[in-house]
Design an enzyme around this catalytic site. Structure first.
Site, PDB file in Angstrom:
ATOM      1  N   ASP A  93      38.892 -13.027 -24.837  1.00  0.00           N
ATOM      2  CA  ASP A  93      37.863 -12.368 -25.636  1.00  0.00           C
ATOM      3  C   ASP A  93      37.551 -13.243 -26.854  1.00  0.00           C
ATOM      4  OD1 ASP A  93      39.997 -11.962 -27.303  1.00  0.00           O
ATOM      5  OD2 ASP A  93      40.060  -9.797 -27.080  1.00  0.00           O
ATOM      6  N   GLY A  95      37.617 -12.636 -30.101  1.00  0.00           N
ATOM      7  CA  GLY A  95      38.296 -12.420 -31.374  1.00  0.00           C
ATOM      8  C   GLY A  95      37.526 -11.529 -32.321  1.00  0.00           C
ATOM      9  N   GLY A  96      36.286 -11.207 -31.971  1.00  0.00           N
ATOM     10  CA  GLY A  96      35.470 -10.401 -32.868  1.00  0.00           C
ATOM     11  C   GLY A  96      36.060  -9.028 -33.144  1.00  0.00           C
ATOM     12  N   ASP A 267      39.542  -4.089 -18.831  1.00  0.00           N
ATOM     13  CA  ASP A 267      40.818  -4.509 -19.409  1.00  0.00           C
ATOM     14  C   ASP A 267      41.246  -3.470 -20.430  1.00  0.00           C
ATOM     15  OD1 ASP A 267      40.988  -5.747 -22.463  1.00  0.00           O
ATOM     16  OD2 ASP A 267      38.951  -5.558 -21.710  1.00  0.00           O
ATOM     17  N   CYS A 305      54.574   5.710  -4.967  1.00  0.00           N
ATOM     18  CA  CYS A 305      54.357   4.349  -5.456  1.00  0.00           C
ATOM     19  C   CYS A 305      55.305   3.378  -4.773  1.00  0.00           C
ATOM     20  CB  CYS A 305      54.568   4.310  -6.969  1.00  0.00           C
ATOM     21  SG  CYS A 305      54.334   2.676  -7.700  1.00  0.00           S
ATOM     22  N   CYS A 307      55.874   0.189  -6.097  1.00  0.00           N
ATOM     23  CA  CYS A 307      56.223  -0.888  -7.028  1.00  0.00           C
ATOM     24  C   CYS A 307      57.734  -1.119  -7.052  1.00  0.00           C
ATOM     25  CB  CYS A 307      55.702  -0.589  -8.429  1.00  0.00           C
ATOM     26  SG  CYS A 307      56.698   0.579  -9.388  1.00  0.00           S
ATOM     27  N   CYS A 310      59.801   1.767  -8.640  1.00  0.00           N
ATOM     28  CA  CYS A 310      59.906   2.982  -7.829  1.00  0.00           C
ATOM     29  C   CYS A 310      60.715   2.741  -6.555  1.00  0.00           C
ATOM     30  CB  CYS A 310      58.513   3.502  -7.490  1.00  0.00           C
ATOM     31  SG  CYS A 310      57.642   4.178  -8.927  1.00  0.00           S
ATOM     32  N   HIS A 336      55.632  -0.613 -13.503  1.00  0.00           N
ATOM     33  CA  HIS A 336      55.062   0.515 -12.776  1.00  0.00           C
ATOM     34  C   HIS A 336      53.619   0.788 -13.197  1.00  0.00           C
ATOM     35  CE1 HIS A 336      54.487   4.436 -10.977  1.00  0.00           C
ATOM     36  NE2 HIS A 336      54.026   4.827 -12.158  1.00  0.00           N
TER      37      HIS A 336
END
Length: 377
Positions: A93, A95-96, A267, A305, A307, A310, A336
């Site tokens: 990004d 930085g603003g 994001d 899940c 992952c 889990c 997770h």
């Protein structure tokens, strides 16, 4: 161009887009969620673990890396990819947002922003040219034009002047961009909650023909229904052959609703931030694993899940780690939560492919226990 958007399919139910974003460091399936690696690392998780959970792209922050360790050091290391050992795409990004939310004693002029570092009070300066040069040094695949992010709420006249300045700054960023062959510079649509200012911002930026466009100034405190209204008024004005990125949005409901409204990229620090407080996202809704009722609960965080956390550990064990201040517990909740959102976006893409995204949304919201599209995060 350094980055090219390929439209694969449009959902017949909703108009949501299934696409691919071609970058110098790989192809990204969209819509997608980008984990945030503010300081050239996603907190609590390694690049290898990010790959294991199928993260396609991560975001790093220009302001923070400019302040520490400095973009010239990262340039000397061979760029951000080599510095942090990540060989997939990176977005930075401008930085603003951080200048306006973190920095002290800031002074905005047409030339740029003078501010005090949030770390040590040093006087620093960012402008369209400086922010662009910093991101050129970082070597990200996608970089953002330097913008001003108005707060919510804000007076109309202030937002109008701010949005006009962002358009002028965007043109200066394009002129300063030294690496268009291997770094794509996206413009940022501003305008607050005002449809006419959003429309003008889109017109200003599309006239400059950026390779992609982001929508800033949302998820800054406004209610969800207002954010969705702004998206409905803004997204149809944006080019159909360019990627669309909604900045700073990462709750499960907003990812689904944003995709329905034509967004390709998201994001947010939300999944890692709440993980460090012992809160996880599950198929049944929000779960605070540090609560006492999970002390003898030997089920996984989410039975649905797959992952690493889990598959391997129970709620009782993870709660014990968190209560004992063992960092492994917060690493597990982080893994997770990121897996949950990456997997959610995979399911969104599949629903678009099968022309059933509205049905998917309704089923997901009912199961997630959400009311009025408010996720509780």
């Amino acid at each position: 161009m350094a980055v090219r958007y390929e439209l694969i399919k449009t959902c017949a139910q909703t108009g949501a887009r299934l696409g691919r974003l071609h970058t110098p460091h790989g192809v990204i399936d969209t819509p997608t969620f980008m984990p945030v690696g503010t300081q050239a690392t996603v907190k609590g998780i390694s690049p290898e673990e990010l790959k294991d959970l199928n993260a396609q792209i991560i975001l790093s922050n220009t302001y923070h890396l400019f302040v520490r360790p400095g973009h010239e050091l990262i340039r000397a290391a061979g760029g951000l990819h080599k510095f942090m050992n990540w060989d997939r795409p990176i977005l930075t990004d401008s930085g603003g947002f951080q200048v306006f939310s973190l920095a002290e004693n800031r002074k905005i002029t047409e030339e740029g922003v003078t501010f005090r570092s949030h770390l040590n009070g040093d006087k620093l300066y960012l402008s369209p040219e400086v922010a662009t040069a910093v991101q050129n040094a970082l070597g990200s695949d996608i970089m953002m034009a330097f913008d001003e992010c108005p707060p919510f709420p804000a007076e109309y006249d202030y937002v109008k002047k701010s949005t006009e300045r962002t358009s002028r700054w965007a043109e200066r960023c394009l002129k300063a961009h030294a690496r268009p062959h291997d770094q794509a510079l996206f413009g940022i649509v501003q305008g607050g909650m005002h449809a006419d200012l959003r429309r003008q911002s889109v017109m200003d930026l599309t006239s400059l023909d950026f390779p992609g466009y982001s929508i800033g100034g949302l998820s800054v405190g406004e209610p969800k229904h207002l954010m969705y209204q702004v998206l409905e008024e803004t997204v149809p004005l944006m080019p159909g052959n360019k990627p669309r990125y909604l900045m700073g949005v990462g709750s499960p409901d907003a990812l689904v609703e944003g995709s329905i409204r034509g967004i390709d990229m998201f994001d947010c620090v939300l999944p890692t931030r709440i993980a460090r407080n012992g809160t996880v996202m599950t198929s049944q809704g929000r779960l605070v694993v540090r609560h006492a009722k999970y002390a003898d609960d030997f089920a996984p965080l989410d039975p649905e899940c797959s992952c690493y956390a889990c598959r391997s550990y129970s709620r009782a064990y993870i709660r014990h780690l968190i209560k004992a201040d063992e960092m492994f517990g917060l690493r597990l909740t982080t893994i997770h939560n990121l897996h949950f959102l990456v997997e959610l976006m995979r399911q969104v893409r599949e629903a678009i492919r099968e022309d059933r995204l509205r049905d998917f949304r309704d089923e997901f919201f009912e199961k997630y226990g959400m009311q009025n599209n408010e996720s509780g995060f």
